[in-house]
Write a protein that holds these residues in place. Sequence first.
Motif, short mmCIF file in Angstrom:
data_model
loop_
_atom_site.label_atom_id
_atom_site.label_comp_id
_atom_site.label_asym_id
_atom_site.label_seq_id
_atom_site.Cartn_x
_atom_site.Cartn_y
_atom_site.Cartn_z
N ASP A 6 18.63 40.21 33.69
CA ASP A 6 18.01 39.42 34.76
C ASP A 6 19.01 39.15 35.88
N LEU A 7 20.28 39.13 35.54
CA LEU A 7 21.29 38.78 36.52
C LEU A 7 22.64 39.35 36.09
N VAL A 8 23.34 39.94 37.03
CA VAL A 8 24.73 40.35 36.82
C VAL A 8 25.53 39.75 37.96
N CYS A 9 26.48 38.89 37.62
CA CYS A 9 27.36 38.30 38.62
C CYS A 9 28.68 39.04 38.60
N PHE A 10 29.15 39.40 39.78
CA PHE A 10 30.43 40.06 39.94
C PHE A 10 31.38 39.07 40.59
N LEU A 11 32.39 38.65 39.84
CA LEU A 11 33.38 37.73 40.39
C LEU A 11 34.37 38.55 41.20
N ALA A 12 34.21 38.51 42.50
CA ALA A 12 35.02 39.31 43.40
C ALA A 12 36.36 38.61 43.64
N VAL A 13 37.36 39.09 42.93
CA VAL A 13 38.71 38.55 43.06
C VAL A 13 39.59 39.67 43.59
N THR A 14 40.33 39.40 44.65
CA THR A 14 41.22 40.43 45.16
C THR A 14 42.21 40.81 44.07
N PRO A 15 42.54 42.09 43.96
CA PRO A 15 43.45 42.52 42.91
C PRO A 15 44.78 41.76 42.91
N GLU A 16 45.29 41.42 44.08
CA GLU A 16 46.56 40.69 44.15
C GLU A 16 46.44 39.31 43.52
N LEU A 17 45.36 38.61 43.82
CA LEU A 17 45.15 37.29 43.24
C LEU A 17 44.89 37.42 41.73
N ALA A 18 44.12 38.41 41.35
CA ALA A 18 43.86 38.62 39.93
C ALA A 18 45.17 38.82 39.17
N GLN A 19 46.08 39.60 39.74
CA GLN A 19 47.36 39.84 39.09
C GLN A 19 48.16 38.54 38.98
N ARG A 20 48.17 37.74 40.04
CA ARG A 20 48.89 36.46 39.98
C ARG A 20 48.31 35.55 38.91
N ARG A 21 46.98 35.53 38.79
CA ARG A 21 46.35 34.68 37.78
C ARG A 21 46.68 35.15 36.37
N VAL A 22 46.68 36.46 36.17
CA VAL A 22 47.03 37.01 34.85
C VAL A 22 48.47 36.61 34.50
N LEU A 23 49.36 36.79 35.44
CA LEU A 23 50.77 36.45 35.20
C LEU A 23 50.94 34.96 34.95
N ALA A 24 50.19 34.13 35.66
CA ALA A 24 50.28 32.67 35.49
C ALA A 24 49.84 32.24 34.10
N ARG A 25 48.90 32.97 33.51
CA ARG A 25 48.47 32.64 32.14
C ARG A 25 49.61 32.85 31.15
N GLY A 26 50.48 33.81 31.45
CA GLY A 26 51.62 34.06 30.60
C GLY A 26 51.32 34.72 29.27
N ILE A 27 50.14 35.30 29.14
CA ILE A 27 49.74 35.92 27.87
C ILE A 27 49.91 37.43 27.93
N ASP A 28 49.62 38.01 29.09
CA ASP A 28 49.70 39.46 29.23
C ASP A 28 50.05 39.81 30.67
N THR A 29 50.05 41.07 30.98
CA THR A 29 50.32 41.52 32.34
C THR A 29 49.30 42.59 32.71
N GLU A 30 49.11 42.78 33.99
CA GLU A 30 48.24 43.83 34.50
C GLU A 30 48.92 44.46 35.71
N GLU A 31 48.91 45.76 35.77
CA GLU A 31 49.44 46.46 36.92
C GLU A 31 48.47 46.34 38.08
N LEU A 32 49.00 46.15 39.28
CA LEU A 32 48.17 46.02 40.47
C LEU A 32 47.29 47.27 40.66
N ALA A 33 47.84 48.43 40.42
CA ALA A 33 47.06 49.67 40.58
C ALA A 33 45.86 49.69 39.63
#
Length: 78
Positions: A6-33
């Motif tokens: 019925d609904l699909v929501c896409f949380l549009a987060v810029t890749p740069e901000l997504a990477q900063r949030r991942v790093l801030a969690r301190g659990i894992d890492t994600e490459e910007l690419a």
Amino acid sequence: MFPRPDLVCFLAVTPELAQRRVLARGIDTEELAHLTALDAGYRALPEFASFVAVDGDADPATVSAALDRAVAGVAGRR
């Protein structure tokens, strides 16, 4: 095979901000690419035009309100 959602929501987060949030969690890492490719991949899906895009770069209260509005719109059609 699966029913259309019925609904699909896409949380549009810029890749740069997504990477900063991942790093801030301190659990894992994600490459910007990788994050950039994921964003492009979702946006390239044929179904993407039917997704409700929510500005995931916004503050949590704004994101939550946007998601509430999206869900309320679908719930009101039932």
